[in-house]
Design an enzyme around this catalytic site. Structure first.
Site, PDB file in Angstrom:
ATOM      1  N   VAL A 188       0.495  -2.826  -8.583  1.00 28.31           N
ATOM      2  CA  VAL A 188      -0.209  -1.896  -9.457  1.00 28.31           C
ATOM      3  C   VAL A 188      -1.319  -1.271  -8.624  1.00 28.31           C
ATOM      4  CG1 VAL A 188      -1.653  -1.683 -11.518  1.00 28.31           C
ATOM      5  CG2 VAL A 188       0.309  -3.231 -11.524  1.00 28.31           C
ATOM      6  N   CYS A 189      -1.469   0.031  -8.756  1.00 29.68           N
ATOM      7  CA  CYS A 189      -2.582   0.730  -8.142  1.00 29.68           C
ATOM      8  C   CYS A 189      -2.518   0.583  -6.612  1.00 29.68           C
ATOM      9  CB  CYS A 189      -3.877   0.192  -8.746  1.00 29.68           C
ATOM     10  SG  CYS A 189      -5.362   1.127  -8.445  1.00 29.68           S
TER      11      CYS A 189
END
Length: 170
Positions: A56-57
């Site tokens: 994520v991210c």
């Protein structure tokens, strides 16, 4: 007061076990970890034992720095795009997709899934549950947490253009 999360096991200990899924979060801590050779070696070892690897991210920058995205299509946080896609002297061998909200890559039989920011990570999670357990299960999970996910992995409203620019907020 802030919340402190303390790991109960080391990454090295985790590498000794097999994992169904490894999730690599992003955040400011990724800035120093992309240059930490020991951490990257342990991350490679843990991911080698897993069936699915997700980020994520800016967690995608860690996967890229560890060589786990080499030759794969991937995406990352658009607000940190320039840094996450190679500003730390890594990630040049990744096929970065600036318009994708999340990307599922299965080039070598291992599923590697990357997402843009935190909200895109929630969309990715619903899509991943759907891919692994069936669309009905993914729909049920989203419904139970009162979440309406974006279903188009290739359409991120926060995309960056070829110069790393983002559209302004409406």
């Amino acid at each position: 007061a802030s919340t402190v999360v303390t790991a109960q096991h080391s990454l090295r200990a985790a590498a000794a076990e097999r994992h169904d899924l490894v999730l690599v979060p992003g955040g400011l801590g990724t800035r120093r970890l992309v240059a930490d050779a020991g951490f990257l070696a342990e991350l490679r070892a843990v991911c080698a034992t897993s069936t699915v690897v997700c980020s994520v991210c800016t967690g995608a920058a860690l996967l890229a720095a560890a060589g786990l995205l080499a030759g794969r299509r991937a995406t990352t946080n658009k607000r940190a795009w320039t840094w996450a896609t190679g500003g730390y002297t890594g990630g040049q061998d990744v096929r970065w997709d600036p318009k994708a909200r999340w990307v599922v890559s299965t080039e070598d039989g291992k599923m590697v899934v990357t997402s843009s920011g935190v909200a895109a990570g929630m969309d990715m999670a619903v899509a991943l549950v759907s891919a692994l357990l069936g669309r009905g299960v993914g729909e049920e999970v989203a419904w139970r947490v009162e979440y309406k996910p974006c279903r188009d992995a290739d359409a991120d409203d926060f995309f960056v253009d070829g110069r790393g620019n983002q559209p302004s907020p409406a």
